[in-house]
Design a protein around this motif. Structure first.
Motif, PDB file in Angstrom:
ATOM      1  N   GLY A 164       5.733   8.893  -4.563  1.00  0.00           N
ATOM      2  CA  GLY A 164       4.730   9.646  -3.823  1.00  0.00           C
ATOM      3  C   GLY A 164       5.114   9.896  -2.385  1.00  0.00           C
ATOM      4  O   GLY A 164       6.213   9.559  -1.941  1.00  0.00           O
ATOM      5  N   PRO A 213      -1.059  14.758  -1.327  1.00  0.00           N
ATOM      6  CA  PRO A 213       0.212  15.051  -2.003  1.00  0.00           C
ATOM      7  C   PRO A 213       1.125  15.879  -1.098  1.00  0.00           C
ATOM      8  O   PRO A 213       0.686  16.453  -0.103  1.00  0.00           O
ATOM      9  CB  PRO A 213      -0.231  15.847  -3.233  1.00  0.00           C
ATOM     10  CG  PRO A 213      -1.554  16.410  -2.882  1.00  0.00           C
ATOM     11  CD  PRO A 213      -2.201  15.447  -1.920  1.00  0.00           C
ATOM     12  N   VAL A 230       1.964   2.165  -3.530  1.00  0.00           N
ATOM     13  CA  VAL A 230       0.982   2.827  -4.392  1.00  0.00           C
ATOM     14  C   VAL A 230       0.397   4.079  -3.752  1.00  0.00           C
ATOM     15  O   VAL A 230      -0.312   4.835  -4.407  1.00  0.00           O
ATOM     16  CB  VAL A 230      -0.147   1.862  -4.838  1.00  0.00           C
ATOM     17  CG1 VAL A 230       0.398   0.775  -5.717  1.00  0.00           C
ATOM     18  CG2 VAL A 230      -0.887   1.284  -3.658  1.00  0.00           C
ATOM     19  N   GLY A 231       0.718   4.314  -2.471  1.00  0.00           N
ATOM     20  CA  GLY A 231       0.308   5.559  -1.820  1.00  0.00           C
ATOM     21  C   GLY A 231      -1.144   5.629  -1.422  1.00  0.00           C
ATOM     22  O   GLY A 231      -1.796   6.655  -1.622  1.00  0.00           O
ATOM     23  N   VAL A 232      -1.652   4.539  -0.829  1.00  0.00           N
ATOM     24  CA  VAL A 232      -3.041   4.547  -0.373  1.00  0.00           C
ATOM     25  C   VAL A 232      -3.145   4.124   1.085  1.00  0.00           C
ATOM     26  O   VAL A 232      -2.360   3.309   1.568  1.00  0.00           O
ATOM     27  CB  VAL A 232      -3.963   3.645  -1.236  1.00  0.00           C
ATOM     28  CG1 VAL A 232      -4.049   4.140  -2.660  1.00  0.00           C
ATOM     29  CG2 VAL A 232      -3.524   2.209  -1.188  1.00  0.00           C
ATOM     30  N   SER A 233      -4.139   4.683   1.750  1.00  0.00           N
ATOM     31  CA  SER A 233      -4.452   4.335   3.128  1.00  0.00           C
ATOM     32  C   SER A 233      -5.218   3.020   3.156  1.00  0.00           C
ATOM     33  O   SER A 233      -5.747   2.584   2.129  1.00  0.00           O
ATOM     34  CB  SER A 233      -5.316   5.436   3.751  1.00  0.00           C
ATOM     35  OG  SER A 233      -4.606   6.644   3.821  1.00  0.00           O
ATOM     36  N   THR A 244      -8.162   5.420   0.243  1.00  0.00           N
ATOM     37  CA  THR A 244      -7.964   6.788  -0.232  1.00  0.00           C
ATOM     38  C   THR A 244      -6.475   7.042  -0.488  1.00  0.00           C
ATOM     39  O   THR A 244      -5.615   6.527   0.220  1.00  0.00           O
ATOM     40  CB  THR A 244      -8.490   7.832   0.774  1.00  0.00           C
ATOM     41  OG1 THR A 244      -7.823   7.656   2.031  1.00  0.00           O
ATOM     42  CG2 THR A 244      -9.990   7.705   0.966  1.00  0.00           C
ATOM     43  N   SER A 245      -6.214   7.840  -1.496  1.00  0.00           N
ATOM     44  CA  SER A 245      -4.830   8.186  -1.831  1.00  0.00           C
ATOM     45  C   SER A 245      -4.255   9.108  -0.773  1.00  0.00           C
ATOM     46  O   SER A 245      -4.970   9.925  -0.182  1.00  0.00           O
ATOM     47  CB  SER A 245      -4.773   8.883  -3.192  1.00  0.00           C
ATOM     48  OG  SER A 245      -5.166   8.001  -4.199  1.00  0.00           O
ATOM     49  N   PHE A 246      -2.949   8.983  -0.532  1.00  0.00           N
ATOM     50  CA  PHE A 246      -2.273   9.887   0.392  1.00  0.00           C
ATOM     51  C   PHE A 246      -2.361  11.312  -0.137  1.00  0.00           C
ATOM     52  O   PHE A 246      -2.313  11.533  -1.357  1.00  0.00           O
ATOM     53  CB  PHE A 246      -0.792   9.537   0.544  1.00  0.00           C
ATOM     54  CG  PHE A 246      -0.520   8.232   1.241  1.00  0.00           C
ATOM     55  CD1 PHE A 246      -1.354   7.734   2.222  1.00  0.00           C
ATOM     56  CD2 PHE A 246       0.600   7.503   0.919  1.00  0.00           C
ATOM     57  CE1 PHE A 246      -1.091   6.544   2.870  1.00  0.00           C
ATOM     58  CE2 PHE A 246       0.889   6.310   1.556  1.00  0.00           C
ATOM     59  CZ  PHE A 246       0.042   5.823   2.529  1.00  0.00           C
ATOM     60  N   ARG A 287      -1.673  10.973   6.870  1.00  0.00           N
ATOM     61  CA  ARG A 287      -1.634   9.969   5.803  1.00  0.00           C
ATOM     62  C   ARG A 287      -1.647   8.597   6.473  1.00  0.00           C
ATOM     63  O   ARG A 287      -0.620   7.924   6.572  1.00  0.00           O
ATOM     64  CB  ARG A 287      -0.382  10.139   4.946  1.00  0.00           C
ATOM     65  CG  ARG A 287      -0.354  11.457   4.179  1.00  0.00           C
ATOM     66  CD  ARG A 287       0.914  11.528   3.324  1.00  0.00           C
ATOM     67  NE  ARG A 287       0.972  12.779   2.597  1.00  0.00           N
ATOM     68  CZ  ARG A 287       1.715  13.823   2.941  1.00  0.00           C
ATOM     69  NH1 ARG A 287       2.461  13.774   4.024  1.00  0.00           N
ATOM     70  NH2 ARG A 287       1.717  14.913   2.197  1.00  0.00           N
ATOM     71  N   ARG A 333       0.834  -1.214   0.000  1.00  0.00           N
ATOM     72  CA  ARG A 333       0.000   0.000   0.000  1.00  0.00           C
ATOM     73  C   ARG A 333       0.864   1.257   0.000  1.00  0.00           C
ATOM     74  O   ARG A 333       0.530   2.243  -0.644  1.00  0.00           O
ATOM     75  CB  ARG A 333      -0.951   0.007   1.197  1.00  0.00           C
ATOM     76  CG  ARG A 333      -2.234  -0.731   0.955  1.00  0.00           C
ATOM     77  CD  ARG A 333      -3.320  -0.339   1.925  1.00  0.00           C
ATOM     78  NE  ARG A 333      -3.001  -0.601   3.305  1.00  0.00           N
ATOM     79  CZ  ARG A 333      -3.181  -1.770   3.915  1.00  0.00           C
ATOM     80  NH1 ARG A 333      -3.678  -2.791   3.259  1.00  0.00           N
ATOM     81  NH2 ARG A 333      -2.873  -1.904   5.183  1.00  0.00           N
TER      82      ARG A 333
END
Length: 154
Positions: free
Chosen positions: A76, A57, A46-49, A53-55, A128, A43
């Motif tokens: 990211g 920026p 790919v930068g997701v919680s 949800t995306s982290f 995040r 995770r």
């Protein structure tokens, strides 16, 4: 009342193994922890919680601080040095498995922080969240449990 008696050593061995494996589930909890650690690392890549949800920026203040230090961020948020992924680990016992990070910045990155409360920051850091159980983790963990149980009776 009916009584069933069996005299099958293979069946008896399988039931004994199942019994032992369910009394002390340390091996299973370790396997769950290992799988869950990998899911967290994936995770972060790919930068997701955990909720999908995306982290957030990187902020302008963060990018400016990096530029002043000559740092060109690749990837990211939470991926600048690799510490967040490298310091994810698990702990376990006979009845639990847990995952966390021992990276110095882990709590700040997970919960966020305001410069007004933490003057050493160069700007506010949005939360995040990266540690937790995601819905998408469930099938993988169930597979680990199924493999463990199958291994006990085989």
């Amino acid at each position: 009342m009916a009584t069933v008696t069996y005299n099958d050593q293979a069946l008896q061995n399988a039931l004994n193994n199942l019994d032992r494996g369910l009394v002390d589930m340390s091996v299973l909890m370790n396997q769950i922890g290992e799988a869950w650690t990998q899911l967290h690392t994936d995770r972060l890549e790919v930068g997701v919680s955990p909720d999908g949800t995306s982290f957030a920026p990187r902020s302008k203040a963060t990018l400016a601080a990096y530029a002043a230090k000559g740092i060109s961020p690749i990837g990211g948020p939470l991926r600048l040095t690799g510490d967040m992924a490298n310091f994810i680990h698990h702990d376990y016992s006979a009845d639990h498995a847990e995952v966390g990070s021992s990276a110095v910045q882990a709590a700040m990155m997970h919960f966020g922080g305001a410069k007004s409360r933490f003057p050493n920051l160069w700007g506010d850091i949005p939360a995040r969240p990266f540690v937790g159980l995601a819905e998408t983790d469930t099938p993988e963990i169930i597979e680990v449990i199924e493999d463990y149980l199958e291994g006990l009776v085989d």
